[in-house]
Motif scaffolding. Structure first.
Motif, short mmCIF file in Angstrom:
data_model
loop_
_atom_site.label_atom_id
_atom_site.label_comp_id
_atom_site.label_asym_id
_atom_site.label_seq_id
_atom_site.Cartn_x
_atom_site.Cartn_y
_atom_site.Cartn_z
N ALA A 1 10.68 -0.46 -0.93
CA ALA A 1 11.60 -0.24 0.19
C ALA A 1 10.79 -0.09 1.48
O ALA A 1 9.67 0.42 1.47
CB ALA A 1 12.42 1.01 -0.06
N PRO A 2 11.33 -0.56 2.59
CA PRO A 2 10.59 -0.42 3.86
C PRO A 2 10.41 1.05 4.21
O PRO A 2 11.25 1.89 3.90
CB PRO A 2 11.49 -1.14 4.87
N ALA A 3 9.28 1.34 4.85
CA ALA A 3 9.02 2.71 5.27
C ALA A 3 10.04 3.13 6.33
O ALA A 3 10.56 2.29 7.07
CB ALA A 3 7.60 2.81 5.84
N PRO A 4 10.36 4.42 6.39
CA PRO A 4 11.31 4.89 7.41
C PRO A 4 10.84 4.49 8.81
O PRO A 4 9.67 4.63 9.15
CB PRO A 4 11.28 6.41 7.23
N ALA A 5 11.76 3.96 9.58
CA ALA A 5 11.42 3.49 10.92
C ALA A 5 11.13 4.67 11.85
O ALA A 5 11.79 5.70 11.80
CB ALA A 5 12.56 2.65 11.48
N LYS A 6 10.11 4.50 12.69
CA LYS A 6 9.74 5.53 13.66
C LYS A 6 10.00 5.02 15.07
O LYS A 6 9.75 3.87 15.39
CB LYS A 6 8.25 5.89 13.50
#
Length: 725
Positions: free
Chosen positions: A476-481
């Motif tokens: 899963a993509p890393a949480p967006a910052k």
């Protein structure tokens, strides 16, 4: 609420029919009649103050008079009665209520208020509402049929539909098939309480449902629907038919992405991304469901064809190729084994044509099938021709041989784990017209179709399910910052009451988000600054573009000059760009002119964009770019956040995918760089929901790296109208 609550609704042990009737044309009669006919083992409580009994069952004057708690209420009374009826049901401990009546939110403001009142009461007492404005539900495994359909066959295909007539069509088709069985059906109705995604979770957990068929017109929470779809497709296949495919799209779009984001174009991309098998035609829905309920997914797209005639072998090869499936390359050993049991005229390369080798002994079909499925390059088998009808075509003495062959092929199908699909000239949709060998092989778990194209479509669906499940293995993509750089740019835009992020700001934001920006760009606010930028860039040929909050489509405004290669030409280009912009838009706010080196030649023009879809939220578009993007429309969509698997699939899904691989001696493009670009854009737009539209067009895809030639970002909450014509 927990899915278990819905299990109790659809597996009731006691049912109250509010509005029970003696009129055989009314649902209040028909539902009771079907419950009794189908052998519902629970308790039925008819409610009608004017009748002492209906169909031998004692009637109660009101829900309040029912002597004990019950699980489910079928409410057949008018809309205005519902708040009170639901309250009475809640006080009796009801788990759910199926509300048939219309006249709620779909009928205007008064109906909306009535619906809100009903739902408020239901939530106060914990009653889950199916509908209102629903055709009802059935569960064949509980013998709970309160829709009134006849001759339901128990099975493992669930139905979820926003159309009662469409549900009836699918049920009728299943009955005509003679082999298809159904589990639970739900008519969605208004989604006043239970939402689409909750039904998906119910079917995901229902042990009696192997495949779900969903007819979808729209959903109230598209993002939640996609999440629910992702959850269920990890467990079991979903065949989905999405109507409303010809809508015009987003008329107010200001970017190429927005202009191309028609409703169905987006739906097709994001629903496939979530794992659904999309039915393109209504008459293929149940055929797809049948194949997916019987067979394991394809491990790859490599398929073998076993035919008893050159015509069907050729048609099958064409259909497989057009469907994106591949004819497996048979090993020399497999071909030798085939040649040993077939006549010299037989074709042992794939597709295999037995050339009369089965006319007197159809058992050879089973031997060939075993050889093909034992080949490691083969992951699925299509049998096509007159298989199953040899007793009809030649001699009845061949029928017992075909019966044995059918049993053997079905056994091979189960043992190999590689799906087998049969197309036969005698494979009529109607089971009672099929020759016995075809009935035998279908009963043993191998689907039979009278359409070769449908058989191929089912193999394609098996491949799609296999690929969708493999995509779930992608991290899963890393949480967006949220980038502080772009956050500051957004603040500046808000302070200046503009929604257009200027190109130099957009380039800065993209670079900060990790998007590769290969070419340096310099903002010039005067002709002298433009000359200085030209010198700073090495006096190479440059592109010059207007930077203005009021001019979005720069080329249309004469705001782009390419290949400028001398100091005098730079000054003249600066003046010409400003003059053209002022002619295109009265008194525009022009910040300056962006000066960038001309892009190297030899790349492929593509477009990467993001738009906020009103149903699904942020979606990314990828396709061929340049000035003809809205003409070619060779684009695909996916919802955000994007995984690496999603991005790579987008590269392969456009019609012109081969261009990215290199054609006519051209080297292949750097797909890894494109993927990283797409993931960076996904992260930026996920972190900043303020981004309403983003366009990178064109992006030059090179053999090594990418170059962004134009960047456009629009924010939401527009307070000014930018020139787009």
């Amino acid at each position: 609420m927990p899915t278990r609550n819905l299990h109790d609704v659809f597996y009731p042990n006691s049912i109250v029919v509010v509005g029970a009737s003696r009129d055989e044309t009314k649902r209040g009669f028909r539902s009771i009649q079907k419950l009794l006919e189908d052998g519902f083992t629970g308790t039925i409580y008819p409610v009608n103050p004017k009748e002492p009994e209906i169909l031998g069952l004692k009637c109660y004057a009101s829900v309040e008079e029912i002597p004990q708690a019950f699980d489910l209420a079928l409410v057949c009374t008018p809309a205005k009665t519902l708040p009170k009826v639901i309250e009475q049901c809640g006080k009796k401990g009801a788990r759910g209520a199926v509300v048939l009546a219309g006249g709620f939110a779909e009928a205007g403001d008064d109906g909306r208020l009535l619906q809100e009142e009903m739902v408020s009461v239901a939530r106060q007492y914990g009653v889950r509402i199916v509908g209102p404005n629903t055709s009802g539900i059935f569960n064949t495994h509980k013998n709970c049929n309160i829709v009134g359909f006849s001759n339901l066959r128990k099975g493992d295909i669930g139905l979820l539909s926003q159309s009662g007539n469409m549900a009836l069509s699918l049920v009728t088709e299943a009955q005509a098939n003679g082999q298809l069985g159904l589990s639970t059906y739900v008519g969605i109705g208004n989604e006043s309480d239970i939402r689409f995604h909750e039904y998906l979770d119910y079917f995901a957990d229902d042990e009696n449902t192997r495949v779900l068929v969903a007819y979808v017109e729209g959903m109230k929470d598209g993002a939640a629907f996609l999440e629910g779809l992702r959850r269920i497709t990890r467990k079991k296949p979903v065949v989905l038919y999405k109507s409303g495919r010809t809508s015009a799209g987003i008329s107010s779009a200001k970017s190429h992405t927005g202009a191309l984001a028609g409703d169905y174009a987006v739906s097709e991309g994001v629903l496939r991304q979530a794992g659904a098998v999309l039915a393109a035609k209504s008459d293929e829905i149940m055929s797809l469901a049948e194949a997916l309920s019987l067979l394991k997914p394809l491990r790859s797209r490599r398929v073998a064809v076993l035919a008893d005639g050159g015509g069907h072998a050729t048609i099958a090869a064409d259909a497989l190729s057009e469907s994106g499936l591949a004819l497996a390359t048979l090993s020399p050993e497999s071909r030798a084994r085939l040649a040993a049991i077939l006549p010299p005229s037989a074709a042992t390369a794939n597709p295999v044509d037995v050339a009369g080798g089965t006319d007197s002994n159809p058992a050879v079909f089973a031997e060939c099938a075993q050889i093909l499925l034992e080949d490691p390059e083969v992951d699925g088998l299509l049998i096509t021709g007159l298989y199953g009808g040899y007793g009809v075509r030649f001699s009845q003495s061949l029928t017992p041989i075909e019966m044995e062959a059918s049993a053997r092929i079905a056994q091979i199908n189960n043992e190999s784990g590689k799906p087998v699909v049969v197309h036969s000239l005698y494979g009529s949709l109607y089971a009672d017209l099929r020759p016995a060998p075809l009935a035998c092989i279908r009963e043993a778990g191998v689907p039979v179709y009278d359409s070769l194209e449908m058989a191929v479509r089912c193999l394609q669906a098996l491949a799609e399910v296999g690929e969708a499940r493999s995509r779930t293995d992608c991290p899963a993509p890393a949480p967006a910052k949220r980038s502080s750089t772009f956050g500051q740019i957004v603040d500046i835009c808000r302070a200046e009451d503009r929604t257009v992020v200027l190109e130099h700001e957009a380039r800065q934001a993209l670079a900060d988000a990790g998007v590769p920006m290969t070419a340096k760009a310099v903002l010039a606010r005067s002709p002298d600054e433009a000359v200085e930028a030209f010198r700073q860039l090495g006096e190479v040929p440059v592109a010059m573009k207007v930077v203005s909050r009021d001019i979005i489509h720069k080329s249309d405004a004469g705001g782009v000059k390419l290949g400028v290669s001398a100091v005098g030409a730079v000054k003249q280009a600066f003046d010409d760009i400003l003059a053209s912009g002022r002619q295109f838009v009265p008194d525009p706010d022009i910040t300056g002119v962006l000066v960038t080196p001309m892009a190297p030649k030899g790349g492929v023009e593509v477009i990467v964009g993001v738009v906020r879809d009103p149903t699904y939220g942020p979606v990314m578009m990828f396709g061929l770019g340049g000035i003809l993007v809205e003409v070619l429309k060779d684009v695909v969509f996916r919802s955000l956040p994007l995984t690496e698997g999603d991005a790579r699939q987008m590269l392969e899904e456009i019609r012109a995918a081969e261009i990215l691989n290199g054609v006519r001696g051209a080297p292949p493009t750097d797909k890894n760089a494109l993927v990283q670009l797409m993931l960076g854009i996904s992260a930026l737009c996920t972190a900043f929901p303020e981004i309403e539209e983003l366009d990178l067009n064109p992006v030059m895809a090179y053999p090594s790296g990418v170059g962004i030639l134009d960047a456009r970002i629009l924010l939401d909450a527009a307070s000014q109208t930018a020139a787009t014509e």
